[in-house]
Design a protein around this motif. Structure first.
Motif, PDB file in Angstrom:
ATOM      1  N   VAL A   4      -1.284  -3.190  13.913  1.00 38.47           N
ATOM      2  CA  VAL A   4      -2.438  -2.756  13.131  1.00 38.47           C
ATOM      3  C   VAL A   4      -2.826  -3.821  12.109  1.00 38.47           C
ATOM      4  N   GLU A   5      -4.069  -3.704  11.641  1.00 37.80           N
ATOM      5  CA  GLU A   5      -4.568  -4.598  10.605  1.00 37.80           C
ATOM      6  C   GLU A   5      -5.452  -3.821   9.644  1.00 37.80           C
ATOM      7  N   ASP A   6      -5.464  -4.294   8.423  1.00 38.05           N
ATOM      8  CA  ASP A   6      -6.381  -3.822   7.393  1.00 38.05           C
ATOM      9  C   ASP A   6      -6.479  -4.955   6.375  1.00 38.05           C
ATOM     10  N   GLU A   7      -7.458  -5.827   6.577  1.00 34.67           N
ATOM     11  CA  GLU A   7      -7.555  -7.028   5.740  1.00 34.67           C
ATOM     12  C   GLU A   7      -7.780  -6.704   4.271  1.00 34.67           C
ATOM     13  N   GLU A   8      -8.451  -5.592   3.978  1.00 35.56           N
ATOM     14  CA  GLU A   8      -8.653  -5.210   2.576  1.00 35.56           C
ATOM     15  C   GLU A   8      -7.334  -4.934   1.883  1.00 35.56           C
ATOM     16  N   ARG A   9      -6.359  -4.450   2.622  1.00 35.82           N
ATOM     17  CA  ARG A   9      -5.027  -4.168   2.072  1.00 35.82           C
ATOM     18  C   ARG A   9      -4.072  -5.344   2.260  1.00 35.82           C
ATOM     19  N   GLY A  10      -4.539  -6.438   2.848  1.00 38.72           N
ATOM     20  CA  GLY A  10      -3.703  -7.606   3.063  1.00 38.72           C
ATOM     21  C   GLY A  10      -2.806  -7.511   4.280  1.00 38.72           C
ATOM     22  N   LEU A  11      -3.063  -6.546   5.151  1.00 38.25           N
ATOM     23  CA  LEU A  11      -2.220  -6.341   6.327  1.00 38.25           C
ATOM     24  C   LEU A  11      -2.813  -7.062   7.523  1.00 38.25           C
ATOM     25  N   LYS A  12      -2.030  -7.958   8.091  1.00 39.15           N
ATOM     26  CA  LYS A  12      -2.477  -8.741   9.244  1.00 39.15           C
ATOM     27  C   LYS A  12      -1.361  -8.746  10.269  1.00 39.15           C
ATOM     28  N   HIS A  13      -1.616  -8.192  11.418  1.00 37.31           N
ATOM     29  CA  HIS A  13      -0.656  -8.147  12.517  1.00 37.31           C
ATOM     30  C   HIS A  13       0.626  -7.409  12.097  1.00 37.31           C
ATOM     31  N   LEU A  14       0.449  -6.238  11.504  1.00 32.63           N
ATOM     32  CA  LEU A  14       1.581  -5.387  11.113  1.00 32.63           C
ATOM     33  C   LEU A  14       2.091  -4.659  12.359  1.00 32.63           C
ATOM     34  N   VAL A  15       3.339  -4.922  12.725  1.00 31.86           N
ATOM     35  CA  VAL A  15       3.951  -4.297  13.903  1.00 31.86           C
ATOM     36  C   VAL A  15       4.591  -2.983  13.472  1.00 31.86           C
ATOM     37  N   VAL A  16       4.247  -1.919  14.194  1.00 31.87           N
ATOM     38  CA  VAL A  16       4.786  -0.587  13.949  1.00 31.87           C
ATOM     39  C   VAL A  16       5.508  -0.173  15.232  1.00 31.87           C
ATOM     40  N   ASP A  17       6.823  -0.008  15.129  1.00 32.59           N
ATOM     41  CA  ASP A  17       7.669   0.196  16.302  1.00 32.59           C
ATOM     42  C   ASP A  17       8.414   1.528  16.192  1.00 32.59           C
ATOM     43  N   CYS A  18       8.169   2.422  17.139  1.00 33.28           N
ATOM     44  CA  CYS A  18       8.851   3.725  17.183  1.00 33.28           C
ATOM     45  C   CYS A  18      10.166   3.566  17.935  1.00 33.28           C
ATOM     46  N   GLU A  19      11.224   3.322  17.205  1.00 32.79           N
ATOM     47  CA  GLU A  19      12.560   3.129  17.786  1.00 32.79           C
ATOM     48  C   GLU A  19      13.410   4.332  17.409  1.00 32.79           C
ATOM     49  N   ASP A  20      13.208   5.435  18.135  1.00 33.80           N
ATOM     50  CA  ASP A  20      13.897   6.682  17.825  1.00 33.80           C
ATOM     51  C   ASP A  20      15.360   6.415  17.474  1.00 33.80           C
ATOM     52  N   PRO A  21      15.825   6.799  16.326  1.00 32.14           N
ATOM     53  CA  PRO A  21      15.310   7.818  15.410  1.00 32.14           C
ATOM     54  C   PRO A  21      14.514   7.281  14.215  1.00 32.14           C
ATOM     55  N   ILE A  22      14.123   5.966  14.260  1.00 29.33           N
ATOM     56  CA  ILE A  22      13.401   5.421  13.110  1.00 29.33           C
ATOM     57  C   ILE A  22      12.067   4.819  13.513  1.00 29.33           C
ATOM     58  N   LEU A  23      11.213   4.656  12.515  1.00 30.46           N
ATOM     59  CA  LEU A  23       9.940   3.970  12.648  1.00 30.46           C
ATOM     60  C   LEU A  23      10.065   2.681  11.852  1.00 30.46           C
ATOM     61  N   ILE A  24       9.810   1.559  12.498  1.00 29.51           N
ATOM     62  CA  ILE A  24       9.969   0.250  11.870  1.00 29.51           C
ATOM     63  C   ILE A  24       8.601  -0.362  11.622  1.00 29.51           C
ATOM     64  N   PHE A  25       8.405  -0.876  10.399  1.00 35.49           N
ATOM     65  CA  PHE A  25       7.213  -1.624  10.031  1.00 35.49           C
ATOM     66  C   PHE A  25       7.654  -3.060   9.767  1.00 35.49           C
ATOM     67  N   ALA A  26       6.968  -4.038  10.354  1.00 37.07           N
ATOM     68  CA  ALA A  26       7.323  -5.437  10.124  1.00 37.07           C
ATOM     69  C   ALA A  26       6.066  -6.304  10.147  1.00 37.07           C
ATOM     70  N   GLN A  27       5.883  -7.066   9.083  1.00 35.77           N
ATOM     71  CA  GLN A  27       4.765  -7.999   9.026  1.00 35.77           C
ATOM     72  C   GLN A  27       5.298  -9.376   8.684  1.00 35.77           C
ATOM     73  N   ARG A  28       4.989 -10.351   9.525  1.00 35.29           N
ATOM     74  CA  ARG A  28       5.375 -11.730   9.261  1.00 35.29           C
ATOM     75  C   ARG A  28       4.581 -12.242   8.067  1.00 35.29           C
ATOM     76  N   ILE A  29       5.284 -12.863   7.122  1.00 32.48           N
ATOM     77  CA  ILE A  29       4.641 -13.348   5.901  1.00 32.48           C
ATOM     78  C   ILE A  29       4.496 -14.867   5.919  1.00 32.48           C
ATOM     79  N   LEU A  30       5.586 -15.583   6.208  1.00 38.78           N
ATOM     80  CA  LEU A  30       5.542 -17.044   6.195  1.00 38.78           C
ATOM     81  C   LEU A  30       6.741 -17.624   6.919  1.00 38.78           C
ATOM     82  N   ASP A  31       6.612 -18.905   7.297  1.00 34.70           N
ATOM     83  CA  ASP A  31       7.746 -19.638   7.844  1.00 34.70           C
ATOM     84  C   ASP A  31       8.634 -20.073   6.692  1.00 34.70           C
ATOM     85  N   VAL A  32       9.931 -20.118   6.929  1.00 32.44           N
ATOM     86  CA  VAL A  32      10.865 -20.594   5.917  1.00 32.44           C
ATOM     87  C   VAL A  32      10.698 -22.105   5.810  1.00 32.44           C
ATOM     88  N   PRO A  33      10.378 -22.610   4.611  1.00 31.25           N
ATOM     89  CA  PRO A  33      10.233 -24.062   4.456  1.00 31.25           C
ATOM     90  C   PRO A  33      11.579 -24.770   4.581  1.00 31.25           C
TER      91      PRO A  33
END
Length: 133
Positions: A30-59
């Protein structure tokens, strides 16, 4: 109704743009640029719901990045800055229990991610500009 369908309905109710989905893997992006969300992965891995958004590469070298991420984590309402398995990318990550999930919990994570990104944007951008080697 499956957990995937329920979560998809919650994301639609929250007016997030679903840009990709893989029902076989129970993953939505999902995305919502107004909220700063870009390519937010939402994964239903029973019994949990995982949210993960890549922010940056480690310098390379990471310098103060890891120390600052731990300090930033202390200020987050929900979720945490984490490294991917390879240790090469910083993600914003959160999990919720699927058993009694409601739209308010999903909204809480979305708002917490948005707040975290807004509060720490300048510093995260500065780290991302350090580059990788």
């Amino acid at each position: 109704m499956t957990d995937f369908e329920t979560v998809k309905g919650f994301l639609q109710e929250l007016q997030l743009a679903i840009v990709a989905e893989d029902p076989a893997e129970d993953i939505l992006v999902v995305e919502d640029e107004e909220r700063g969300l870009k390519h937010l992965v939402v994964d239903c891995e029973d019994p949990i719901l995982i949210f993960a958004q890549r922010i940056l590469d480690v310098p390379t070298p990471p310098g103060e990045l890891f120390r600052r991420l731990l300090q930033m984590n202390r200020t987050l309402v929900q979720g945490a800055f984490v490294l991917d398995e390879a240790g090469k990318s910083v993600l914003l990550h959160d999990t919720l229990a699927l058993a009694h999930l409601d739209v308010n919990e999903v909204q809480g994570t979305i708002l917490a991610f948005s707040l975290a990104l807004a509060e720490h944007a300048q510093e995260l951008i500065a780290f991302s500009r350090q580059g990788t080697g």
